[in-house]
Scaffold this active site. Sequence first.
Site, mmCIF file in Angstrom:
data_model
loop_
_atom_site.group_PDB
_atom_site.id
_atom_site.type_symbol
_atom_site.label_atom_id
_atom_site.label_comp_id
_atom_site.label_asym_id
_atom_site.label_seq_id
_atom_site.Cartn_x
_atom_site.Cartn_y
_atom_site.Cartn_z
ATOM 1 N N HIS B 159 0.982 -0.997 0.406
ATOM 2 C CA HIS B 159 -0.306 0.254 0.152
ATOM 3 C C HIS B 159 0.856 1.267 0.066
ATOM 4 C CE1 HIS B 159 -3.897 3.230 1.051
ATOM 5 N NE2 HIS B 159 -2.310 3.276 2.471
ATOM 6 N N ARG B 168 4.282 11.301 -4.481
ATOM 7 C CA ARG B 168 5.253 11.147 -4.673
ATOM 8 C C ARG B 168 6.088 10.482 -5.830
ATOM 9 N NH1 ARG B 168 3.924 10.970 0.454
ATOM 10 N NH2 ARG B 168 4.258 8.847 0.460
#
Lengths: 451, 451
Positions: B159, B168
Site C-alpha cells: 500500500h 510522490r
Amino acid sequence: MTSTQTTTQTSHSTMHLLNETHEPSLKSWVVSANSVTTDFPIQNLPFAIFKQKEVNQAFRGGVAIGDQVIDLEALYEKNIFTDRVQEALKACAKDQLNDFMAMGKVAWSSLRLALSKALREGASEQKVISECLVPQTDIDYALPCRIGDYTDFYTSIHHATSVGKKFRPDNPLLPNYKWVPIGYHGRSSSIEVSGQTFKRPKGQTKAPTATEPSFGPCKRLDYELEVGIFIGKGNTLGEPISIENAEDHVFGLCIFNDWSARDIQGWEYQPLGPFLSKNFASTVSPWIVTMEALAPYRQPWTRDEQDPQPMPYLESTQNRNIGAFNIQLQALLETAQMRSQVEPAVQLSQSNFNDSYWTVAQMVAHHTVNGCNLQSGDMFGSGTQSGPTPDQAGSMLELSNAGSEPISLPNGETRTFLEDGDNVIMKGWCQKEGAARIGFGEVSAIILPAE
Amino acid sequence: MTSTQTTTQTSHSTMHLLNETHEPSLKSWVVSANSVTTDFPIQNLPFAIFKQKEVNQAFRGGVAIGDQVIDLEALYEKNIFTDRVQEALKACAKDQLNDFMAMGKVAWSSLRLALSKALREGASEQKVISECLVPQTDIDYALPCRIGDYTDFYTSIHHATSVGKKFRPDNPLLPNYKWVPIGYHGRSSSIEVSGQTFKRPKGQTKAPTATEPSFGPCKRLDYELEVGIFIGKGNTLGEPISIENAEDHVFGLCIFNDWSARDIQGWEYQPLGPFLSKNFASTVSPWIVTMEALAPYRQPWTRDEQDPQPMPYLESTQNRNIGAFNIQLQALLETAQMRSQVEPAVQLSQSNFNDSYWTVAQMVAHHTVNGCNLQSGDMFGSGTQSGPTPDQAGSMLELSNAGSEPISLPNGETRTFLEDGDNVIMKGWCQKEGAARIGFGEVSAIILPAE
C-alpha cells in the site's frame, strides 16, 4: 454597582461581550486578589481541578481568586445560590470538568456572575465562601478534564516559515498554509498537568550525513510555546459548526507546552506527520481562563490584502472584528544549575497570541467543516506561537537556528536544545488600558534523563 | 477431552499458545456454532457490546456463539462460575469493555476457558446459559469500548508503495519506511460501530492544474481495508513495552474501515499529515476476536535479507517465529442499485494480514519506545492492508489507479471512487488445515450525500 449596571466599554468591537464581571474597578474581599501583580483578580475566575495536599479527598473543581482557590464541591454543599448556579456547581464538584464544560455558555456565565458578586467587597456571602477557600500553596492539581481528543494546529505563520526553512530550506511555507488552518491529531494519553516530570525520550534518528538511522536518547529536545483551547459544548458527527457559532463551543484557554523531539521528528514525520516526536509528553497549565474572562482582550483579526482571503466557511464579521486575542506569552528556562544556586529562571522568549495567522473560531469551523465531531473537554493546541521578530520565537529550534547558534544564559551556561534537569516555565497574561490584568498562572515541567 | 488435556499441535512455533479451547473437534450445544460457515464456532468466542433491539436495557458485553450472543450481564447474575471468572464477567457486564480489557491475560483466558467448557456438547451449564442467549438478529451493537486514543499505522509496504507513487511519483517509498513502523494519531470521537451511515465530507481540495483551492463535497471518497488492534493492559508514561511483552498488552483484533477523502488529503497533508481527510468517520466491526482465539493462525514473520533488519527494540525470536497473523481480509461493495435490485455485494479485493511489513508486537514496541503510554481500549489501525498483486489492493485509490482506470461492476455500473449510497462491507476470517475456521463478522457503512 448593581448587577444590572453595564461597565464602561473600552472599544466598540468588544461591547457586546463585556458585562459587569469585567469592570476593572471591582475589588474582592479576598485581599490578595486586589494585588496589581496577581494573575487571578476578581475579573478572571479561571477553573481547575485540584485537591488539598496530604488530605484524603477526591479531586474537585476550583476557581482561583488571588492566592486562594474556591473549593466548588464545598461551595455546592453550602447551597447558597439559585438552582441554575447550584446545577453548575454540582457539575464542577466532580473530578473532571467535562460535564460543566458540556453545559454551555448560559451555565458558565451564571456561575461566573454569581461568584463575581459573592467575592466582591461587602458581599453578604463572604463568611460562607471564606469557609470554602484553600490556599493555592496547599493544593495539587489534576488535568482539568478528560481530554478525549487532542488536535494540534499550526497557526503561527512565523513559526511555520522558520521551521519550514529547517526541514525544507527550498520550500519553507507550503502552498496550502494560507488557505488551510493546518492541524493534525495528537496524543491525549500523555497530556499531563503542570508540575510533571518526564524522561527524555529515546527513538530513531538519522543524521543527514549518516547512511543508516541510529537509536538512542533524543539529542534535540525542544519546547513549544502554545495556547491550549478547551471545547465546551460539542457537536454531532456530520453537523459542522459554523464560524458564527464557533466560539459558543469554546470553554476557555490555557497555556500549553507541546514538547518536541526534533531529531526523532525529522526522521519519522514523512509522509504522515509527527508521531513519537510529540507523544511522549505534553503539559497544560492547571487553570482554564474562560472565554468570557478574555472578552476585554479581544481585538480585530486582519490579513494582508495580498494574502488569499479566507474561504466563506472561515470568514465572519465577528471574526474580523474581535477574532484575535491579545494574550502575552512567555517561555522561561530554569536549568538545574540555576535551581541549585537559587537563581531565577531566565526568559527565553515572549510572543503574543494576536500574531496567530488563524483564529480560535477558524480552528473550530475548519475542524468540523467535514462533519468531524468535537466533544466536551477536547483540546486544541494553537501550534507554537512565534512572533515576527527572532526574539519572539516559541521554540529552541528557532531560537538556536536549529542548534547552530547556541543561546547564552546569564549564568554562563549555553543551550542549543534542552538538557536534562531543565525546567521550562511558560506564562500567559492579558493586560491593556481600561481593563484589569488577568493571567493564566504557569505551566512547568522538568526533563529527567533518559533511562 | 478434559480441561487439562492439551490439543494436537499444528506447528512447533505456535505450541505454547495453543490450549484446549482451540481443539478443532470441539462442538457446541448451540447447534449453529457447529456450521462450517459460521464465523463464531466455539473456538472463537469474540467480544462485543450490545443490547437487545426494542428492549429498554443498558448496553452490555456479549460473546458470540454461532448465530447467538451470550448476554454476559445476564450470565454474571446467574453466578455459576468461580470467583475469578465471575470477576471477569462483572467487568464485561458494563456498557464498555475497558475494565475487562484492563484485567489482562489471566482474566481473559479464565473467562474464555469457562465459556468454552460451558458451551460444549453435554455441558452441565447448558440450561442456565441457554437463558442468557439472544439471537444476533435481535441486537444492536455499540463501540466495544471507550477508545481513548486511536493510532493509525501504515504497515503494508505494498500500500505504501502504490499510494506513494500517486502522491510522490518520483519518491514512492520514503527512506524511513523500512526502519520505522510509520504511524500517526487519528481521531477517536468519529469512530463508530458497523452499521453507521455518514455524510460525504466537504472540504478544501485543489486540482493539480488549479491556481487556487475550491470548497465542496469530496470527489474521491475511499475506503481503507484495515485490521483494528485493541490494547488490553496499558503502560505507565515513561515505561516502554518491550517487544517480548508487547502481545500481553493486546486484547484482540477487529476489522476496520478507515474512510479517506483522497482529494482533501492531497491538499492538506503536508507537512503534518492527514487530518480532515480522515476524521469524518471510521468504522469498526462489532466483534473483537481475542489474541488467544487467533493463536492457531499465527505464523513466522520474515523480512527480505536485502532489507534492513529491525533495530533491536523491534526484534525478538517470538516475533520472528509467530509474529504474523494469517487473516484473510475482504472488501465488498454494495451499490444503491444492487441494494434496490436485491443483488449481492461484489468483492472489490482480498488480502491477508500476513503480508504486513510490521507486526502487531512491533507496533506496540515502537509506539511506546519513547515512553508514550497506552491505555486499555486504545485502538491501532494496521494501515490499509494491500497484498503484492493489484487485485489485493485495500483501497479504491489503488484499484482504480488514482481514478484513472474505472472498475467495472457486474451489474454494469463503474466506480473510480465511492458514490453516495454505496455500502462498503469488509470481512475477515482465519482458515487453515488442522484448525477451526473462525471469522470476524463484518463491518459495513453506507455513504450518504453531502448536505
